[in-house]
Structure formats: structure tokens, C-alpha cells
Design an enzyme around this catalytic site. Structure first.
Site, PDB file in Angstrom:
ATOM      1  N   THR A 139       0.870  -1.175   0.000  1.00 29.79           N
ATOM      2  CA  THR A 139       0.000   0.000   0.000  1.00 29.79           C
ATOM      3  C   THR A 139       0.905   1.224   0.000  1.00 29.79           C
ATOM      4  OG1 THR A 139      -1.779  -1.135   1.166  1.00 29.79           O
ATOM      5  CG2 THR A 139      -1.799   1.264   1.222  1.00 29.79           C
ATOM      6  N   LYS A 186      -7.316   1.338  -2.864  1.00 26.90           N
ATOM      7  CA  LYS A 186      -6.910   0.899  -1.534  1.00 26.90           C
ATOM      8  C   LYS A 186      -7.136   2.008  -0.509  1.00 26.90           C
ATOM      9  CE  LYS A 186      -5.289  -1.662   1.752  1.00 26.90           C
ATOM     10  NZ  LYS A 186      -3.951  -2.275   1.811  1.00 26.90           N
TER      11      LYS A 186
END
Length: 292
Positions: A100, A175
Site C-alpha cells: 500500500t 486501496k
């Protein structure tokens, strides 16, 4: 893509990465691995993975390379450093960053790869350590659809809900949406179970009732049972969650968007980190109330 002819590189063997790498090995892929701490690779090496002393060797020996590291600055080093992937990967290599990270960095990697006839996609995941173990992660992908389709058999080993979201950076933006939703949800489920405890209810019974109704969520069903068992081990580190929330707030600011719920969640988690909980799992948010 014939998995028997494909050599995969995997960089980053933490809570998530190690389990993801195991699933690839179990599925018959040849695996070249690198991690800053070699001891985290020992079990994989015993199962047949090949150790590489740096990302350079991973790049030279692999047709597909997956990265799952901690922070955007780690991604920068792995991709753009002296021993980095973009300097040493062969043409036609596919780079898959599952960390991420920031949408901006994802686009930077994509463009740099394209200039060297290398393919790159951003593919962050959701599902925590449980999803990594079971191979049923949600995977959010940004990049060229042709590249996505080429490596889809590899992604299917790691996840079940796999969606191509759009151009480079779209996976990381998606995300952020995921983390924004989780941030407020974690406050809600934590407050609910703290309230139950304070009202002298049986938290196990409360959980049984509310998890099956409109209040149900992944965090309620998977993380609150850990709280009730006194388990604050990380399926996802608080320090990494704070990193994600900072990225989301920075991106929101660029879009002139205010996210008060996310800002509050970040503030609460930062207080926990200051109190020594940065390496605990996100379920440790309940410790803010000093009841559990």
C-alpha cells in the site's frame, strides 16, 4: 502464462508477504526471494525457494516480480535504488507492487518501467494475515489491462476478489477507499464492544447478535474475537495503518476533500502508537479506552 515456465521474484516477507509467497510455492511456481532480514525467509528456503542477496539478483532471475514492503520510501529504494528492480530487470519483466503506497509513486514506477520496455502494475491488497494465509485476498489493480490479464493466473493464487480498477495508480486510490472505510469502522466496532463491556453485558453474546445483523463487518467478525481473546498480534500493524491514513489524507487534500472521520481515526491510532502500540494489530484500538 504457463506457471511451470515462470520464475517469480518476491520481495518483502513480513506478516503478509511470507504467507503470499508460501501460496505461490505451494501452487508450483519457482520462487526467488529477498528480505532485509534473511531469517524471515528460512521456512520458504526450506520449501524450495531460492535466496537472493538483493533486489538486483531477484530482477536478473525473475520474469514476474512481486513487492510487498512497508512504506513508500521502501518501495522507492527497491525500485529506483542502485540495486533496484528498474535498473536490473530484464525487458518484458512484469513488476507488481502490492505494497500500500501512494498513487503518485505507482504512476512514477509505471512510467519508468515503460521507458525500459518493462511492464508494471500497482496491486495493493486487503484481507489481512487471514486473507494472505487462505489466498483469498481482495486485490485492487491499476495499470494496463493487457498486463493485468497476463499476470492474472499469478494473482488468482493470492486472491479471489481481483478487480482491474483503471490506469496506473488506480489500484492505490482504490486501496485508500478501502482504508478510509476501515478507519471509521474500526472506531465503530471498538466503541460497540467497549460499550458492551461497560454495560456489564457478555461481549461474546453481544458479538453473536450484532455481527449477524446490519452492524456486521469484516472487522467485527474477524478482529473483535481477537480482542475478546486478548490477542493483539498484528494481522496489520498500527504503524502501517497510520501510514495508509496519512497517504489518504494527503491525497484528499490534493482533491480539496475533507475527511473528518479519517482524521479522527488517525488521531486515535497515533495516540496508541505514542503509548507503545505501534507494532500491535489494528484491533488494539480498544486499548484507547483502557477497559480491555
Amino acid at each position: 502464462m504457463d506457471k511451470q515456465l515462470t520464475s517469480i521474484g518476491f520481495i518483502g516477507l513480513g506478516v503478509m508477504g511470507r504467507n503470499m509467497a508460501f501460496n505461490l510455492l505451494k501452487s508450483g511456481y519457482s520462487l526467488n526471494v529477498y528480505n532485509r532480514s534473511k531469517d524471515k525467509a528460512n521456512l520458504l528456503l526450506e520449501q524450495g525457494a531460492t535466496w537472493c542477496p538483493s533486489p538486483k539478483e531477484v530482477a536478473e532471475q525473475s520474469a514476474v516480480i512481486i513487492t510487498m514492503v512497508g512504506y513508500p520510501y521502501d518501495v522507492e529504494e527497491v525500485y529506483f535504488g542502485e540495486n533496484g528492480l528498474l535498473k536490473h530487470a530484464n525487458e518484458q519483466t512484469v513488476l507488481i507492487d502490492m505494497t500500500t503506497s501512494t498513487p503518485t509513486l505507482a504512476r512514477k514506477i509505471y512510467q519508468a518501467a515503460k521507458e525500459k520496455n518493462i511492464e508494471a502494475i500497482d496491486a495493493p491488497v486487503s484481507g489481512g494475515d487471514i486473507g494472505a494465509q487462505k489466498g483469498n485476498l481482495t486485490i485492487m489493480v491499476g495499470g494496463d489491462v493487457e498486463t493485468f490479464e497476463k499476470v492474472l493466473p499469478v494473482l488468482k493464487v493470492l486472491g479471489e476478489n481481483i478487480v482491474h480498477q483503471g490506469a496506473a495508480g488506480s489500484g492505490q486510490h482504490t486501496k485508500m477507499c478501502n482504508q478510509i472505510a476501515i478507519a471509521s469502522n474500526m472506531m465503530g466496532v471498538s466503541e460497540a464492544i467497549v460499550y458492551a463491556k461497560k454495560a456489564e453485558l457478555d461481549p461474546e453474546k453481544v458479538l453473536k447478535s450484532i455481527s449477524a445483523g446490519a452492524a456486521g463487518s469484516w472487522s467485527l467478525s474477524n478482529l473483535i474475537p481477537r480482542v475478546l481473546a486478548g490477542d493483539y498480534s498484528p494481522g496489520f500493524f498500527i504503524k502501517h495503518f497510520i501510514k495508509d491514513m496519512k497517504i489518504a489524507l494527503d491525497e484528499a487534500e490534493k482533491m480539496n476533500l475533507e475527511l473528518p472521520g479519517l482524521a479522527l481515526s488517525k488521531k486515535l491510532y497515533e495516540q496508541l502508537a505514542e503509548n507503545g502500540e505501534e507494532n500491535s494489530g489494528t484491533q488494539a484500538l480498544v486499548k484507547y479506552w483502557d477497559i480491555f
